[in-house]
Write a protein that holds these residues in place. Structure first.
Motif, PDB file in Angstrom:
ATOM      1  N   LEU A  34       6.255 -17.045   6.284  1.00 47.68           N
ATOM      2  CA  LEU A  34       5.676 -17.826   7.214  1.00 47.68           C
ATOM      3  C   LEU A  34       4.415 -17.008   7.904  1.00 47.68           C
ATOM      4  N   PRO A  35       4.689 -15.991   8.227  1.00 47.98           N
ATOM      5  CA  PRO A  35       3.634 -14.835   8.576  1.00 47.98           C
ATOM      6  C   PRO A  35       2.533 -14.685   7.486  1.00 47.98           C
ATOM      7  N   VAL A  36       2.766 -14.647   6.504  1.00 46.56           N
ATOM      8  CA  VAL A  36       1.825 -14.485   5.242  1.00 46.56           C
ATOM      9  C   VAL A  36       1.158 -15.734   5.335  1.00 46.56           C
ATOM     10  N   ILE A  37       1.572 -17.017   5.415  1.00 49.45           N
ATOM     11  CA  ILE A  37       0.803 -18.107   5.647  1.00 49.45           C
ATOM     12  C   ILE A  37      -0.085 -18.404   6.615  1.00 49.45           C
ATOM     13  N   ALA A  38       0.432 -17.824   7.947  1.00 49.59           N
ATOM     14  CA  ALA A  38      -0.399 -18.069   9.047  1.00 49.59           C
ATOM     15  C   ALA A  38      -1.529 -16.946   8.808  1.00 49.59           C
ATOM     16  N   SER A  39      -1.335 -15.681   8.260  1.00 48.53           N
ATOM     17  CA  SER A  39      -2.428 -14.824   8.197  1.00 48.53           C
ATOM     18  C   SER A  39      -3.508 -15.399   7.145  1.00 48.53           C
ATOM     19  N   LEU A  40      -3.179 -16.145   5.945  1.00 45.57           N
ATOM     20  CA  LEU A  40      -4.118 -16.610   5.077  1.00 45.57           C
ATOM     21  C   LEU A  40      -5.009 -17.896   5.882  1.00 45.57           C
ATOM     22  N   ILE A  41      -4.243 -18.615   6.740  1.00 46.01           N
ATOM     23  CA  ILE A  41      -4.955 -19.505   7.284  1.00 46.01           C
ATOM     24  C   ILE A  41      -5.952 -19.073   8.639  1.00 46.01           C
ATOM     25  N   MET A  42      -5.525 -18.060   8.940  1.00 45.52           N
ATOM     26  CA  MET A  42      -6.492 -17.265  10.014  1.00 45.52           C
ATOM     27  C   MET A  42      -7.682 -16.444   9.470  1.00 45.52           C
ATOM     28  N   GLY A  43      -7.679 -16.452   8.099  1.00 46.19           N
ATOM     29  CA  GLY A  43      -8.846 -15.546   7.487  1.00 46.19           C
ATOM     30  C   GLY A  43      -8.405 -14.117   7.033  1.00 46.19           C
ATOM     31  N   GLY A  44      -6.990 -13.821   7.148  1.00 43.39           N
ATOM     32  CA  GLY A  44      -6.698 -12.634   6.880  1.00 43.39           C
ATOM     33  C   GLY A  44      -7.473 -11.754   7.791  1.00 43.39           C
ATOM     34  N   PRO A  45      -6.805 -11.249   8.932  1.00 41.51           N
ATOM     35  CA  PRO A  45      -7.432 -10.526   9.977  1.00 41.51           C
ATOM     36  C   PRO A  45      -7.045  -8.960   9.660  1.00 41.51           C
ATOM     37  N   PHE A  46      -6.491  -8.647   8.546  1.00 37.84           N
ATOM     38  CA  PHE A  46      -6.156  -7.273   8.296  1.00 37.84           C
ATOM     39  C   PHE A  46      -7.362  -6.821   7.029  1.00 37.84           C
ATOM     40  N   THR A  47      -7.572  -5.456   7.456  1.00 33.96           N
ATOM     41  CA  THR A  47      -8.392  -4.868   6.490  1.00 33.96           C
ATOM     42  C   THR A  47      -7.576  -3.436   5.809  1.00 33.96           C
ATOM     43  N   ILE A  48      -7.921  -3.271   4.603  1.00 37.48           N
ATOM     44  CA  ILE A  48      -7.131  -2.220   3.740  1.00 37.48           C
ATOM     45  C   ILE A  48      -8.409  -1.137   3.615  1.00 37.48           C
ATOM     46  N   SER A  49      -7.816   0.318   3.932  1.00 39.88           N
ATOM     47  CA  SER A  49      -8.960   1.088   4.144  1.00 39.88           C
ATOM     48  C   SER A  49      -8.546   2.199   2.704  1.00 39.88           C
ATOM     49  N   TYR A  50      -9.656   2.180   1.656  1.00 38.49           N
ATOM     50  CA  TYR A  50      -9.387   2.977   0.638  1.00 38.49           C
ATOM     51  C   TYR A  50     -10.015   4.293   0.932  1.00 38.49           C
ATOM     52  N   PRO A  51      -9.051   5.217   0.230  1.00 40.80           N
ATOM     53  CA  PRO A  51      -9.598   6.570   0.443  1.00 40.80           C
ATOM     54  C   PRO A  51     -11.094   6.866  -0.444  1.00 40.80           C
ATOM     55  N   GLU A  52     -11.808   7.857   0.220  1.00 39.48           N
ATOM     56  CA  GLU A  52     -13.368   8.150  -0.388  1.00 39.48           C
ATOM     57  C   GLU A  52     -13.300   9.540  -0.153  1.00 39.48           C
ATOM     58  N   PHE A  53     -14.156  10.071  -0.951  1.00 37.81           N
ATOM     59  CA  PHE A  53     -14.714  11.537  -1.040  1.00 37.81           C
ATOM     60  C   PHE A  53     -15.831  11.513   0.020  1.00 37.81           C
ATOM     61  N   GLY A  54     -15.615  12.304   1.182  1.00 37.34           N
ATOM     62  CA  GLY A  54     -16.374  12.527   2.129  1.00 37.34           C
ATOM     63  C   GLY A  54     -17.105  13.909   1.784  1.00 37.34           C
ATOM     64  N   ARG A  55     -17.891  14.346   2.656  1.00 39.49           N
ATOM     65  CA  ARG A  55     -18.902  15.431   2.465  1.00 39.49           C
ATOM     66  C   ARG A  55     -17.926  16.787   2.414  1.00 39.49           C
ATOM     67  N   PHE A  56     -16.946  16.939   3.147  1.00 37.42           N
ATOM     68  CA  PHE A  56     -15.890  17.930   3.110  1.00 37.42           C
ATOM     69  C   PHE A  56     -14.494  17.646   2.733  1.00 37.42           C
ATOM     70  N   SER A  57     -13.993  16.403   2.886  1.00 36.86           N
ATOM     71  CA  SER A  57     -12.734  16.064   2.583  1.00 36.86           C
ATOM     72  C   SER A  57     -12.722  14.468   2.313  1.00 36.86           C
ATOM     73  N   ILE A  58     -11.304  14.289   1.875  1.00 37.99           N
ATOM     74  CA  ILE A  58     -11.145  12.627   1.767  1.00 37.99           C
ATOM     75  C   ILE A  58     -11.137  11.915   2.965  1.00 37.99           C
ATOM     76  N   THR A  59     -11.891  10.875   3.278  1.00 39.56           N
ATOM     77  CA  THR A  59     -11.754  10.292   4.471  1.00 39.56           C
ATOM     78  C   THR A  59     -11.248   8.795   4.028  1.00 39.56           C
ATOM     79  N   GLY A  60     -10.478   8.008   5.257  1.00 41.92           N
ATOM     80  CA  GLY A  60      -9.990   6.709   5.018  1.00 41.92           C
ATOM     81  C   GLY A  60      -8.650   6.873   4.181  1.00 41.92           C
ATOM     82  N   GLY A  61      -8.043   5.571   4.029  1.00 43.46           N
ATOM     83  CA  GLY A  61      -6.840   5.570   3.331  1.00 43.46           C
ATOM     84  C   GLY A  61      -5.660   6.243   4.146  1.00 43.46           C
TER      85      GLY A  61
END
Length: 200
Positions: A34-61
């Motif tokens: 039921l919460p998954v269906i509600a999330s999909l109806i509301m447009g999925g207000p969750f974002t996934i942060s993927y790790p990325e190589f920054g200038r000095f270290s890995i950022t995100g994720g």
């Protein structure tokens, strides 16, 4: 809340009619689907942060610290072995005649374990299980030995070094573990009384 209400209604219905309602799958639907269906109806207000190589270290994720992983695996395997042995011995303490009697009444295997064996085994399982939960709480303080900053490291390490008030800081640490242990003991004692057989 709906799952608890449906569970109580299903027990009353089973006592009156003998029909078993699928409480587990209904609860899974209410709590997960039921919460998954509600999330999909509301447009999925969750974002996934993927790790990325920054200038000095890995950022995100999300990073999993090796100290936390070592603590988690160590405590899970060590305590899990004791709890598994407690559950096994509790189930073996119930006479095999109970299983045979349940099968002779036409009760399926999964319901036999849940409705016949486990309610009797819990009287043997709960007291040593309480001790294991208390041991788990105390053993978690060993995280300091592998360099993970848990409550003990923060109170008895960082706070003690910054304030210099050894007695007060150690007292706060002791009170914290005492409070957690008393809460676990109170809950397990209440649960033990709840599942105890009522003499008539």
């Amino acid at each position: 809340v709906a799952s608890v209400v449906i569970g109580k209604w299903a027990r009353k219905r089973q006592d009156l009619t003998g029909q078993i309602f699928p409480v587990f799958w209904t609860s899974v639907g209410l709590i997960i689907i039921l919460p998954v269906i509600a999330s999909l109806i509301m447009g999925g207000p969750f974002t996934i942060s993927y790790p990325e190589f920054g200038r000095f270290s890995i950022t995100g994720g999300w990073s999993l610290e090796p100290e936390f992983l070592a603590l988690l695996l160590g405590l899970a395997i060590y305590t899990g072995a004791f709890i598994a042995e407690i559950v096994r011995s509790g189930i073996n303490s119930v006479s095999h005649g109970q299983t045979e009697a349940a099968h002779s009444l036409g009760i399926r295997g999964s319901f036999t374990m849940r409705l016949v064996i486990l309610p009797q085994a819990l009287r043997v399982i709960v007291p040593p299980l309480t001790s294991q939960y208390l041991n788990l709480t105390k053993n978690s303080s060993l995280a300091t030995a592998i360099g993970y900053a848990d409550i003990t490291a923060i109170f008895a390490g960082t706070s003690l070094n910054q304030t210099g008030q050894a007695i007060e800081v150690i007292l706060i640490t002791m009170l914290f573990y005492l409070s957690i242990s008393l809460l676990i003991s109170m809950f397990m004692n209440w649960y033990n009384k709840r599942i105890a057989l009522v003499e008539r």
